[in-house]
Scaffold this active site. Sequence first.
Site, PDB file in Angstrom:
ATOM      1  N   HIS A   4       2.905  -2.666   4.150  1.00 45.52           N
ATOM      2  CA  HIS A   4       2.383  -1.783   3.107  1.00 45.52           C
ATOM      3  C   HIS A   4       2.620  -2.438   1.741  1.00 45.52           C
ATOM      4  CE1 HIS A   4       1.207   2.627   2.349  1.00 45.52           C
ATOM      5  NE2 HIS A   4       1.202   2.054   1.161  1.00 45.52           N
ATOM      6  N   GLU A  14      -3.734   9.111   5.487  1.00 44.67           N
ATOM      7  CA  GLU A  14      -3.339   9.520   4.134  1.00 44.67           C
ATOM      8  C   GLU A  14      -4.406  10.437   3.574  1.00 44.67           C
ATOM      9  OE1 GLU A  14      -2.425   6.459   1.214  1.00 44.67           O
ATOM     10  OE2 GLU A  14      -1.278   5.312   2.695  1.00 44.67           O
ATOM     11  N   ASN A  37      -1.791  -1.853   5.576  1.00 47.76           N
ATOM     12  CA  ASN A  37      -2.299  -0.719   4.823  1.00 47.76           C
ATOM     13  C   ASN A  37      -3.209  -1.141   3.673  1.00 47.76           C
ATOM     14  OD1 ASN A  37      -2.107   2.277   4.274  1.00 47.76           O
ATOM     15  ND2 ASN A  37      -1.520   1.454   2.276  1.00 47.76           N
ATOM     16  N   GLU A  38      -4.400  -0.604   3.659  1.00 44.69           N
ATOM     17  CA  GLU A  38      -5.323  -0.654   2.519  1.00 44.69           C
ATOM     18  C   GLU A  38      -5.540  -2.032   1.906  1.00 44.69           C
ATOM     19  OE1 GLU A  38      -3.950   2.280  -0.273  1.00 44.69           O
ATOM     20  OE2 GLU A  38      -4.844   3.905   0.860  1.00 44.69           O
TER      21      GLU A  38
END
Length: 506
Positions: free
Chosen positions: A139, A405, A183-184
């Site tokens: 992350h 999320e 993540n992202e």
Amino acid sequence: MLTRSVLVLASVLSSAWGELTFPPGFRWGAATAAYQVEGAWNQSDKSPSVWDHFIHSTPDLVADRSTGDVAADSYHLWRRDMEMLEELGLQFYRFSISWTRLVPNGFANVISEDGRRYYDDLINGLLESGIEPIPTIYHWDIPQRLQDLGGWTNPLVSDWFAEYARVVFSLYANRVKYWVTINEPSVFCEFGYGAGMIAPGIKDQDIGKYMCVKNVLMAHGKAYRVYEREFKGKYSGKLSMANHFMWYEAETEKDLEVAELIRQFQYGLYCHAIYSQEGGWPVAVEQQIADNSYREGYSFSRLPEFTQEEKDLVRGTFDYMAVNHYSSRTVRQQSSAEHIPASNQFTANAEFNATYEGKEDWPKGNSFWFLFYLLPHHQINPAGLRDLLVWLKTEYGDLEYLITENGYSDVTSKINDDDRVDYHREYLKQVLLAIKQDGVNVTGYTAWSLMDDFEWVEGYTLGFGLYHVDFSQAERPRTPRKSARYYASVARANSLDVPEPQDVML
Ligand SMILES: *[C@@H]1O[C@H](CO)[C@@H](O)[C@H](O)[C@H]1NC(C)=O
Ligand SMILES: *[C@@H]1O[C@H](CO)[C@@H](O)[C@H](O)[C@H]1NC(C)=O
Ligand SMILES: *[C@@H]1O[C@H](CO)[C@@H](O)[C@H](O)[C@H]1NC(C)=O
């Protein structure tokens, strides 16, 4: 006759009750990320991550010049975090593992004993409380040592990540069923290696961000293959990358085509290689960036190519799809006069000459959200989540979708956070419609976030927490907000048909 009308009445009533109820087995969770809550940045043998370095070297880039050095101190207070998850009655906790806490060299030759024990205790504590751990392996906190070697722009990073992931799997795969690999990437590639607003702060819209995207996809693919070869047979866990999906919709009828191209850019760059039948980049996006590159005088496309072997490695590396979602944008084609240069991608997409905007009738959140790209205020459009889920199902198939999320930021002082209650309720109504009307298989929902945390370049100026954290006190006391009461009752009932939460009296 009587029996029949009783039956009709009963079915009308049960569908009315049922409308707000989630399918049996639907799961409720909350999320955090290591750098945002753990603190203990230099504890034991932990080495600095790219965020430790960025925050300490360029403090002015953070709204309140704060750091994640202590954050919510979850490194020491994780038992309290566990109590909160129990108070909320949740089925899972999504947290992330800090690469430099577990593997301080960056490379997998040395495992930190303290790091190993911390995540071991956390996972065991969760399982003892009947809460499923859903770890995110990465992350945003790559080791600074690896960043000094190019970080996510060095193609070797995909091997370094896969080795780190193997360490994580070898320690914890026996107790974990759902994993998030990375993540992202759309946020840390575009903003970390393109706009330079977040760690590692590299400004290279034309080349850097695309190198990052390709290497992230390779890293995810290799980590997935490690799991598949060495762990899946024993533990049958499920893996997905978690993408950030803003919903992009056409501003007018004339913009339908460009809006679809933007979805292929903003989602497809991160999903197509993994979830499509053919793998690699979305064709229209690959073509456009190549055309733009040649026109600009490059002899190669700024978007690095995939070899067939690489395509095959990455394609199909998923067991479900992790979906992060907060907000929506409209898209319109720019007139040639307003061509926006590549350095200004917060409000526009320079590859497609498209502008991103909000709609007048979308409510705006209270807090100024700098990082929340493109428009500073949170544009609230609950229907966008349903539209997104339907688009994903149409594009990538009838998969299992887990919302990893969704949440609302506000000034941190607020305890009776009615706006956050409304946000979760309205977005959850749209999840229900996607499940019941559109047949999208959404199996769970994750509130971002369990508690207020270090919100990257926003520092502590805003919070998403179901729990308030008092960062001015050394003990970092946590207090449930009204939204925590609401979320707990929804999770317990597995339904939105719950009484309005009472104000919290302090
Ligand atoms: C860890 O960082 C803090 C500042 O956050 C500093 O005061 C402390 O001396 C550091 N400890 C070590 C062991 O370097
Ligand atoms: C974008 O605008 C520039 C400058 O007006 C133009 O050269 C280019 O062809 C346009 N690209 C697209 C995809 O419309
Ligand atoms: C949704 O996905 C889960 C997990 O893969 C599966 O068990 C379930 O049968 C699916 N539900 C539907 C309605 O397809």
